[in-house]
Structure formats: structure tokens, C-alpha cells
Scaffold this motif. Structure first.
Motif, PDB file in Angstrom:
ATOM      1  N   PHE A   1       0.259  -1.553  -0.219  1.00  9.10           N
ATOM      2  CA  PHE A   1       0.087  -0.262  -0.204  1.00  9.10           C
ATOM      3  C   PHE A   1       0.670   1.143  -0.221  1.00  9.10           C
ATOM      4  N   LYS A   2       2.372   1.021   0.515  1.00 12.23           N
ATOM      5  CA  LYS A   2       2.429   2.222   1.122  1.00 12.23           C
ATOM      6  C   LYS A   2       3.748   3.013  -0.050  1.00 12.23           C
ATOM      7  N   VAL A   3       4.141   1.553  -0.898  1.00 16.19           N
ATOM      8  CA  VAL A   3       4.608   1.919  -2.305  1.00 16.19           C
ATOM      9  C   VAL A   3       4.422   2.209  -3.537  1.00 16.19           C
ATOM     10  N   SER A   4       2.244   1.602  -3.409  1.00 17.15           N
ATOM     11  CA  SER A   4       1.602   2.362  -3.891  1.00 17.15           C
ATOM     12  C   SER A   4       0.976   3.576  -4.232  1.00 17.15           C
ATOM     13  N   ASP A   5       1.410   3.857  -2.764  1.00 19.99           N
ATOM     14  CA  ASP A   5       0.515   5.614  -2.435  1.00 19.99           C
ATOM     15  C   ASP A   5       1.660   7.099  -2.570  1.00 19.99           C
ATOM     16  N   LEU A   6       1.764   6.760  -4.090  1.00 22.19           N
ATOM     17  CA  LEU A   6       2.390   7.695  -4.809  1.00 22.19           C
ATOM     18  C   LEU A   6       2.673   9.029  -4.328  1.00 22.19           C
ATOM     19  N   ASP A   7       2.067  10.244  -3.797  1.00 26.38           N
ATOM     20  CA  ASP A   7       1.872  11.159  -3.226  1.00 26.38           C
ATOM     21  C   ASP A   7       2.180  10.779  -1.545  1.00 26.38           C
ATOM     22  N   ASN A   8       1.733   9.303  -0.503  1.00 26.76           N
ATOM     23  CA  ASN A   8       2.184   9.699   0.072  1.00 26.76           C
ATOM     24  C   ASN A   8       0.684  10.258   1.414  1.00 26.76           C
ATOM     25  N   ASP A   9      -0.292  10.349   0.319  1.00 27.04           N
ATOM     26  CA  ASP A   9      -1.579  10.624   1.483  1.00 27.04           C
ATOM     27  C   ASP A   9      -2.161   9.874   2.141  1.00 27.04           C
ATOM     28  N   GLY A  10      -2.067   9.069   2.806  1.00 27.23           N
ATOM     29  CA  GLY A  10      -2.424   7.818   2.985  1.00 27.23           C
ATOM     30  C   GLY A  10      -3.656   6.962   2.832  1.00 27.23           C
TER      31      GLY A  10
ATOM     32  N   HIS B   1       8.177  12.213   0.959  1.00 24.28           N
ATOM     33  CA  HIS B   1       8.254  12.462   1.991  1.00 24.28           C
ATOM     34  C   HIS B   1       8.298  13.577   2.568  1.00 24.28           C
ATOM     35  N   ASP B   2       8.860  14.760   1.944  1.00 23.64           N
ATOM     36  CA  ASP B   2       9.335  15.804   2.546  1.00 23.64           C
ATOM     37  C   ASP B   2       8.162  16.542   2.789  1.00 23.64           C
ATOM     38  N   LYS B   3       7.462  16.656   3.623  1.00 23.38           N
ATOM     39  CA  LYS B   3       5.825  16.998   3.921  1.00 23.38           C
ATOM     40  C   LYS B   3       5.667  18.390   4.286  1.00 23.38           C
ATOM     41  N   ASP B   4       6.584  18.816   4.655  1.00 23.36           N
ATOM     42  CA  ASP B   4       6.365  20.775   4.765  1.00 23.36           C
ATOM     43  C   ASP B   4       7.842  20.937   3.611  1.00 23.36           C
ATOM     44  N   ARG B   5       8.210  20.805   2.654  1.00 21.55           N
ATOM     45  CA  ARG B   5       8.653  21.179   1.055  1.00 21.55           C
ATOM     46  C   ARG B   5       9.850  22.221   2.611  1.00 21.55           C
TER      47      ARG B   5
ATOM     48  N   ALA C   1      14.435  19.051   3.283  1.00 23.85           N
ATOM     49  CA  ALA C   1      15.466  18.325   4.041  1.00 23.85           C
ATOM     50  C   ALA C   1      14.250  17.095   4.933  1.00 23.85           C
ATOM     51  N   LEU C   2      15.162  15.953   5.359  1.00 22.59           N
ATOM     52  CA  LEU C   2      13.946  14.887   5.888  1.00 22.59           C
ATOM     53  C   LEU C   2      14.284  15.150   7.553  1.00 22.59           C
ATOM     54  N   SER C   3      13.037  15.088   7.540  1.00 20.41           N
ATOM     55  CA  SER C   3      13.195  15.393   9.557  1.00 20.41           C
ATOM     56  C   SER C   3      13.012  14.204  10.311  1.00 20.41           C
ATOM     57  N   PRO C   4      13.929  13.943  11.348  1.00 18.92           N
ATOM     58  CA  PRO C   4      14.018  12.623  11.921  1.00 18.92           C
ATOM     59  C   PRO C   4      12.582  11.426  11.728  1.00 18.92           C
ATOM     60  N   GLU C   5      11.318  12.069  11.854  1.00 21.63           N
ATOM     61  CA  GLU C   5      10.019  11.643  11.480  1.00 21.63           C
ATOM     62  C   GLU C   5       9.827  11.246   9.634  1.00 21.63           C
TER      63      GLU C   5
END
Length: 621
Positions: A193-202, A316-320, A323-327
């Protein structure tokens, strides 16, 4: 999926085992039935699953117990045949055959069982009332089929179910007692599911669902079929559909429904397309596809691989903030069975002021892994689903194997993008500081790094004549036993000999290493006069560092310090990359005296341009 299926028929004498096989083959009931049918093989092209199937008969009159035990151990599925009009043959299913089979098979890899009620043409009632309690008692029983060898009733179905029990087993997927999927199946489907969720919006939106459908079943879903699927989920649960897309809960519910309705093959098709084996582990063939790397060649990621990794970063860079935060890092690696990056990675690549891995640092780490350990890189890309998302045969399609380095040296040019610099020096000479300065860290910032988080590598980009290249610095430990001159030539592209200007014993180590390993080698070398902000002390060696360089036709020692308030200057690293790219020009002589001047000027111009382009890219992203 298995390459073939072996079906064994057992049961009491005269229940019709041989008749069932002969009726299948000849499509008519035999007038004369031998004691035992010969083993037959049904070719792949006439079986529903396109897999060759071997059918093996057993006869108590013709075979010994030892032969029976051998056949049980070789079988992929066992059909226990009973006669619906013979109570004794039904009783023997539980009193004799199931215990015998269980005793002869490993508890962790039990063979699936099919109960076969033959001679249904002789009775008007069904044996199912008697058989259902047996099925509930033994988990290994996949299904029960009532058939008639004489009337040819359910003969093809019997062998189809037997084949299906091997190729699409229920056991690994579902627990009948709990009426829910097993944890290992949930875990595998969650990764899918996560691999197929291309925009990572759940949520799997219509485009993502169609891509998933096309990937697994080679056909998209019609708009109405998509709606029908979502409506089934809506009717059964409140949080299975959200914003007109399928949530993880809805996705798992659908697969539970498939299994409960006997459509295991749907779930197995999905699992196998995403690399899983019968034990719901990713296969070695999926994670580690074959890739040939001849001697003296290196491995790099190609353009498509970088595009894919960029899309994973963006996802995965949700806040744009680029950079990638630890979360965000943790979220990115949820599709992995373990956390692949430790705290040392943050001291191997560029980070922002918070210590978070930047976009450039993220790509650098992937470049490093691919260069040092291509198998690890293939494995990681496998977890992320590269070959599925980019519709490639395997992750090997993401790799470029470079030309033999000896040919590069002969032709005096290279197409490589990653260059390795071994950094050598005595303890305390400033090697670690030199690596960290490459990542833009001053001495003050370096002092905050924990000892157990330090790294022996640093990688980032430099610009040489307008071309972006990766320079990989590797701090070689003083006790390291160097390879011979030929191997040393090919294990790295340039050598950095670091000494401490404030320690009178520091230079001697560099001189000895150079004379022993690199004096007659083709690998270019540079001397770094580290800690140049301190008072320079005369070295306890027969020659001064400058005299040593002149004698061996090396460039003068390059002063270096990271004890500055500003970000350390990167000119030295550009020079090192230039030496690695053009080793034939690295020696000091009158012909190429302008080489360094041009390289440095070019590097400065393109570093500024590169930074401007990077800023523009960030704004665009």
C-alpha cells in the motif's frame, strides 16, 4: 511462484484413487482399473495456472510403507480420498491418514491437504456434515471436494483445487479461527500500500488504484468497476474510503474479503508482483538481481534512478523545506524491515542547521551506498519498489557499471561521476576535520559530534569545468594495511596526505606512506598542511614538506584549516576532484602549470552557478 506442482493421492484401498486419475486423463471412466496408475505429468499449457503438474498414485498392494513416506516427503499437496458411501474410509481420514502425514512432515512447513469424497454417484446425500468438523479441527485442510470418477463430476475441479492449494495457499495469509489475516500478510500488504501510495497521503486515489491494478493484473479498472470496489468497502466499514480514495484499512479489508471468498489467487498475484515468496518474505531474486561488475569497474546510479529517488524524497518531505526531519526519515523507511541509516549518515552527508539531511545530502548517501556496496543499494531500491514503479525488470536497471579504470587511464578521459579520495595521515593530524569541512562544518560545529556518531566517509558534490561530480572522501585508519601498488591505483582515484603543521612528527608518516605505496603509482597525491591557523613547526624529517614535494614532483603542500567562523572554503576539494578526473595532468611540470589555475577558476565560477541553480530548483520544488 513454484515452477511445478506434485500432487499425491492417498486413501484406503478401493476408494477410487486410480479411477480419479484415469478419468482425468482419458475423460471417461475406465472399464479396467490397475492397482496403481503410473505417475503422469500434465503440461503447463493445459493447466489453469500454467504450471506443470505431476499426479502420483499410491497403492498399498504395490508399495511399501517406506515408498509411501518418500512420496509424502516429495509431495506439494496431498489428496486424501475417501468413499462417500463407506464410513470406515471417512473414519480413517482422521484416525490414520492425517496423523501419518503430520508425522512425516515438518511442523513448520506442513503440506496442504485436500479431502476428496469420491463415488458421489452412489449416494443421494452429501458427506459434508461429517467432513466439516474435520476441516475445522485441522488447519492443514485447504478444502473438501465431492466428486465422481464414474460420472466425471468435479474431476477437473479436484485437481485445480489441489494445484491452487500449492500455488495460492491459505495458510500464510489467513487464520480461520480468528477470521482475519495473519500479521505477516498484513505487514506485506501494508508495504505494498505504501509503495503504491505515490503521493504519500495515506489514500490510494483513482490514478494510484489504476496504476496498481495495471501493475498487478496488466489491465486498468473501468471507472464504474472502481466505484463498485469502493462501494463494497463503504458498505462494510466507515473509514475504508476517504476523499473518494481507498485507505489502508479499506485496502486490507478488500484482501480479507478476497481470501474469505476463496479468491486467494488475487492476493497472491499482488504479493508475488511485489516480490514476496510463499513465506511472505521478499525473495533473494527480487532484492538482489544479478548484476555483473567486471574488475576495476565502479557502480553508479543512472538518471532514472536519481529521478525515482527524487520522487521518493518529495513524497516524504511533507513540510517542503528540502530536508528530511527524523520523523520524515522514519516514514520513508517504513517499507524497510529495518532502519538502514544510522546517526553516522548525518555526519557523512550535508545537513541543514538542524542537522537534518538535505536533498543534496540524501542523494549523496544513495550515491555512496551504490559506490561502496551495490548489493545493499539494490536491496534498498527493492524495498522502495523501484522496479515496480518504474516498470523495469529489476533494480539492476537503476545501475550504471562504469568502464574499466585502466581504459580511462589509457584514454586519459572518463565518463564517471563518482570519484574516491583516500585521506591518509597519522592520528590527530586533522583527517576528520578535513572530511567534515567538505560538508561545510567548521571546527566549532564539529566539536558537537558525538564520538559514536562519527563517520569515516564524507560525500558531496563539486563542479569541475561545469560538470557536477561526486567526491567521496574516505578516512583511512593509520593501522590500515595498504594494498600493493597496482591495487592501490585502482581502489581510489586520488590520495590526500594530511599532516599537522603544529606537530613536528606528523609529516614523517605521510612521507613514509607516500614512498612505500604511491611513489611509483599512477594515483595522484596531494599534501594537505592541516591546522594552518596554528604556528607552523619544523618537521622532524630530512626534507621540509615543500622540498619533499619538489623532489617527487608533487604540488606544494596546500594549507587548510576548519577553525574559522565561516563555512570552510571548498577550493581544495575541487582540486582533488580535478586530479581524480585528470590524473595524467596532476604531476607538476612546465606543460601543465596553468592546469590548477584554470581548474580553480572554473570551479569557483561553476560552484557559484551551481549554487544559484540549486536555489532555483528548491524554489521550483
Amino acid at each position: 511462484m513454484r515452477k511445478d506442482v506434485r500432487i499425491l493421492l492417498v486413501g484406503e484401498p478401493k476408494v477410487g484413487k486410480t479411477s480419479l486419475i484415469m478419468s482425468l486423463v482419458s475423460e471417461e471412466f475406465p472399464d479396467e482399473v490397475p492397482l496403481r496408475a503410473e505417475e503422469i505429468t500434465i503440461p503447463a499449457d493445459v493447466t489453469p495456472e500454467r504450471v506443470p503438474t505431476h499426479i502420483v498414485d499410491y497403492s498399498e498392494a504395490e508399495q511399501s510403507d517406506e515408498q509411501l513416506y518418500q512420496e509424502i516427503s516429495k509431495a506439494n499437496v496431498i489428496c486424501i480420498v475417501y468413499s462417500v458411501n463407506n464410513k470406515k474410509s471417512i473414519e480413517k481420514v482422521t484416525s490414520h491418514w492425517i496423523p501419518l502425514i503430520n508425522d512425516r512432515t515438518d511442523k513448520d512447513s506442513r503440506v496442504p491437504l485436500i479431502l476428496v469424497g469420491n463415488k458421489s454417484d452412489l449416494v443421494e446425500h452429501s458427506s459434508m456434515e461429517t467432513i466439516l468438523p474435520i476441516m475445522n479441527q485441522y488447519q492443514d485442510i485447504e478444502t473438501c471436494v465431492e466428486c465422481s470418477a464414474k460420472n466425471l463430476k468435479n474431476i477437473s475441479e479436484l485437481f485445480y483445487y489441489a494445484q491452487k492449494a500449492v500455488l495460492h495457499p491459505t495458510g500464510p495469509l489467513y487464520c480461520p479461527e480468528e477470521k482475519e489475516m495473519k500479521p505477516s500478510c498484513v505487514k506485506a500488504l501494508t508495504r505494498i500500500f505504501k509503495v503504491s501510495d505515490l503521493d504519500n497521503d495515506g489514500i490510494l486515489n483513482d490514478n494510484e488504484l489504476n496504476f496498481f491494478q495495471r501493475t498487478c493484473f496488466n489491465t486498468p479498472l473501468a471507472p464504474q468497476a472502481l466505484e463498485d470496489v469502493k462501494n463494497v468497502v463503504r458498505r462494510n466499514m466507515t473509514d475504508g474510503v476517504q476523499d473518494n480514495g481507498l485507505t489502508l484499512k479499506g485496502f486490507l479489508f478488500l484482501h480479507t474479503l478476497f481470501i474469505q471468498r476463496g479468491r486467494h489467487e488475487t492476493t497472491w498475484t499482488v504479493l508475488r508482483r511485489f516480490g514476496y515468496d510463499d513465506d511472505l518474505e521478499l525473495t533473494q531474486e527480487y532484492l538482489f538481481p544479478l548484476i555483473k561488475i567486471p574488475p576495476d569497474c565502479t557502480t553508479e546510479l543512472n538518471h532514472n534512478a536519481y529521478l525515482f529517488l527524487q520522487s521518493v524524497f518529495d513524497k516524504h518531505d511533507k513540510d517542503r523545506d528540502c530536508a528530511l526531519s527524523p520523523e520524515e526519515v522514519k516514514d520513508l523507511f517504513k517499507v524497510f524491515p529495518y532502519m538502514p541509516w544510522g546517526p553516522d549518515v548525518n555526519n557523512t552527508v550535508c545537513t541543514n542547521d538542524k542537522g537534518w539531511i538535505t536533498y543534496q545530502g540524501y542523494l549523496s548517501q544513495w550515491t555512496l551506498t551504490t559506490y561502496l556496496d551495490v548489493q545493499r543499494s539494490l536491496e534498498y531500491l527493492g524495498y522502495l519498489g523501484y522496479s515496480i514503479i518504474y516498470e523495469q525488470e529489476s533494480q539492476a536497471a537503476a545501475m550504471t557499471v562504469t568502464r574499466n579504470k585502466r581504459i580511462d587511464l589509457q584514454k586519459k578521459q572518463t565518463q564517471r561521476s563518482v570519484f574516491r579520495c583516500n585521506v591518509v595521515g597519522s592520528p590527530g593530524s586533522g583527517k576528520s576535520g578535513f572530511l567534515q569541512a567538505f560538508l561545510g562544518r567548521s571546527l566549532q560545529r564539529q566539536r558537537t559530534i558525538r564520538e559514536d556518531h562519527k563517520s569515516l566517509y564524507a560525500i558531496s558534490t563539486t563542479y569541475v569545468y561545469g560538470q557536477e561530480k561526486y567526491l567521496l572522501l574516505h578516512e583511512v585508519m593509520p593501522e590500515f594495511d595498504f594494498l600493493g601498488p597496482d591495487e592501490a591505483d585502482l581502489s581510489c582515484d586520488v590520495v590526500c596526505l594530511v599532516y599537522d603543521v603544529n606537530n613536528p612528527l606528523s609529516f614523517e608518516y605521510c612521507a613514509k606512506v607516500y614512498k612505500k605505496h604511491f611513489m611509483d603509482s599512477k594515483t595522484p597525491c596531494m599534501l594537505i598542511a592541516a591546522k594552518s591557523d596554528l604556528h607552523e613547526i619544523r618537521q622532524h624529517y630530512s626534507l621540509t614538506p615543500l622540498e619533499f614535494c619538489r623532489r617527487h614532483k608533487l604540488h606544494p603542500p596546500q594549507p587548510f584549516t576548519c577553525n574559522t567562523s565561516d563555512v570552510p572554503i571548498k577550493d581544495l576539494y575541487t582540486k582533488l576532484t580535478t586530479m581524480a578526473m585528470y590524473p595524467h595532468l596532476a604531476q607538476v611540470d612546465s606543460k601543465n602549470s596553468t592546469f590548477w589555475l584554470r581548474a580553480s577558476l572554473g570551479a569557483t565560477v561553476f560552484a557559484v552557478l551551481g549554487f544559484a541553480m540549486y536555489r532555483a530548483l528548491l524554489k521550483q520544488r
